[in-house]
Write an enzyme that holds these catalytic residues in place. Structure first.
Site, PDB file in Angstrom:
ATOM      1  N   ASN A 119       0.818  -1.208   0.000  1.00  0.00           N
ATOM      2  CA  ASN A 119       0.000   0.000   0.000  1.00  0.00           C
ATOM      3  C   ASN A 119       0.854   1.261   0.000  1.00  0.00           C
ATOM      4  OD1 ASN A 119      -1.986   2.009   0.476  1.00  0.00           O
ATOM      5  ND2 ASN A 119      -3.277   0.527   1.509  1.00  0.00           N
ATOM      6  N   ASP A 120       1.426   1.597   1.138  1.00  0.00           N
ATOM      7  CA  ASP A 120       2.130   2.871   1.264  1.00  0.00           C
ATOM      8  C   ASP A 120       3.359   2.960   0.374  1.00  0.00           C
ATOM      9  OD1 ASP A 120       0.311   3.598   3.361  1.00  0.00           O
ATOM     10  OD2 ASP A 120       1.424   2.203   4.647  1.00  0.00           O
TER      11      ASP A 120
END
Length: 488
Positions: A414-415
């Site tokens: 994700n990040d």
């Protein structure tokens, strides 16, 4: 004779630590390196038990020693065998905390022994010569300083690692309040001040010195909790690495204390390796260590605000369409993330890789330095599934290949793929180097839901036109993709 043999054993142990660490730098030799270092440690432990002498007398408490070794060995083996890959960061934190606790306990035992020797000055019948010799020794204050360093660093590492373990398991939430950094600084200043006072009075006021010593111990534990509590979730890999370096330094202090080259070498290696890794992790996130320690990244209002902004609509892709895209691509890059670990899908991922290669697709993996919950988490995960190391691309190499990639399959990351790090100056992750997956022709993202990642911020990538979402458990999705690709 025994001391000479023990010195040789310690030398062999030190060399195995250095060789083992060198071998750990490559996945194909890492397992062997771990075994080499473990063998050296075992040899050093047995040599100490049977050959170490105290006032020319051998150790006598073999029952206690081997009982402790047996209990610890059984707990360690069972814990390591039962732990899931998703829980590996938690285990690393807990084991690291135990190392810090060990260093602190050694300091307590040695300081208590030191105080007893000093109290002989005031006893009716005492070995006055020994106590006086101790007080007049030029190294006595140095010994106290080493004991205090080992106590403080070990206690901070122990308490901080336990808090980190709690955060990784979800049992402890980020906690901060106005003025917390001033409180942290105040506690640290108090610890340093009391330590200086203790070094000055330990020879003349042993009773007071012992009381102050335990106050310092309590404050160090308290500081360890305060130190880690406000640090946000996305910074936990850096915190784990930093605490690991603390434990190494504490162990090195023990090596100085006992003039033990094995403890000293092991502590220096762990401390320096942890420090270097911490610096590299900060560099990978484009953040200073100071910013990590006081920034609360991933656990505050900034993260919540970023998670709540309106991004527009995302689009989904069916399983069959995803299979067609992957099967007819020339090059596919897989980006593993924590979602892959949660689903225990590394073996299914490797099977997908082999299935695509049978269809003539070039498959590689892009690894971000801080993907997962600890340094090297994804590398360990894929190594467990026997993914060839040469298929793993570091971030810089992967970014160079994305423009010529037909499809990127993101599995739970994700990040580390969030374009906001480059384009949104208001984002908490702005400036953090990322995997530039948006440069590929097609991006397929597998997630359980649209919930934000560990940093608590929304991912702009999910709403871009070339991105499609494939929801579901990573292992189940990959197995279904395998079946669908066979029919393409």
């Amino acid at each position: 004779m025994g001391s000479s043999i023990l010195s040789i054993i310690y030398l062999i142990g030190s060399v195995t630590f250095i060789l083992g660490l060198k071998m750990l730098s490559k996945p194909d030799t890492a397992r062997k390196g771990n075994l080499v270092a473990a063998a050296g440690m075992s040899l050093a432990i047995l040599g100490t038990i049977f050959l170490y002498r105290v006032n020319d007398a051998p150790l006598h408490n073999y029952g206690w020693i081997f009982t402790g070794l047996a209990i610890g060995g059984v707990i360690g083996v069972l814990s390591a065998k039962k732990v899931k890959m998703t829980a590996m960061p938690e285990m690393v934190s807990m084991f690291n905390g135990m190392g810090g606790a060990c260093a602190a306990l050694i300091s307590i035992v040695e300081f208590d022994h030191l105080i007893k020797l000093i109290k002989n000055l005031y006893a009716p019948v005492a070995d006055d010569h020994l106590a006086l010799q101790l007080l007049e020794s030029s190294t006595s204050r140095g010994t106290v300083i080493i004991i205090l360093l080992s106590l403080i660093i070990g206690a901070v590492s122990c308490a901080g690692s336990i808090v980190a373990w709690g955060k990784l398991t979800g049992k402890v939430k980020d906690f901060s309040f106005n003025g917390q950094h001033f409180l942290n600084l105040g506690v640290l200043t108090l610890i340093v001040g009391l330590s200086v006072w203790l070094v000055c009075i330990f020879g003349t006021s042993p009773g007071t010195a012992l009381t102050v010593f335990y106050i310092i111990f309590g404050l160090a534990l308290f500081y360890g909790v305060l130190f880690v509590m406000p640090i946000g979730g996305a910074d936990m890999p850096v915190v784990i690495s930093l605490l690991n370096s603390f434990t190494g330094v504490a162990a090195a202090c023990g090596g100085f204390l006992y003039s033990n080259p094995v403890m000293l070498t092991g502590g220096i290696l762990v401390g320096s390796a942890g420090t270097i890794l911490t610096i590299l992790m900060c560099k990978a996130m484009n953040r200073s260590l100071k910013n990590v320690l006081i920034g609360s990244f991933g656990g505050g209002a900034a993260g919540a605000a970023a998670a709540g902004k309106d991004q527009g609509n995302y689009k989904e892709i069916s399983l069959n369409d995803a299979a067609v895209v992957l099967a007819y691509a020339s090059k596919v890059i897989i980006v593993p993330g924590y979602g892959l670990a949660v689903a225990q899908a590394q073996h299914a991922c490797h099977e997908l890789e082999k299935q695509l290669e049978e269809k003539g697709v070039e498959v590689k993996y892009a690894i971000h330095p801080v993907a997962g919950r600890m340094p090297g988490h994804m590398n360990v995960l894929l190594a467990e599934a026997d993914v060839p190391y040469e298929k793993l691309l570091e971030m810089e190499d992967a970014n160079a290949e994305f423009p010529t990639t037909d499809a990127v399959l993101i599995l739970g990351a994700n990040d580390v793929v969030n374009p906001a790090a480059k384009s949104d100056s208001a984002s908490p992750i702005y400036g953090m180097p990322i995997l530039e997956v948006e440069n590929a022709k097609v991006v397929i993202v597998n997630k359980r839901s649209m919930k934000p990642g560990y940093a608590g911020i929304e991912n702009d990538l999910f709403f871009q036109p070339k991105t499609s979402m494939l929801f579901g458990d990573a292992k189940k999705v990959l197995q279904e993709l395998l079946s669908a690709i066979k029919e393409v």
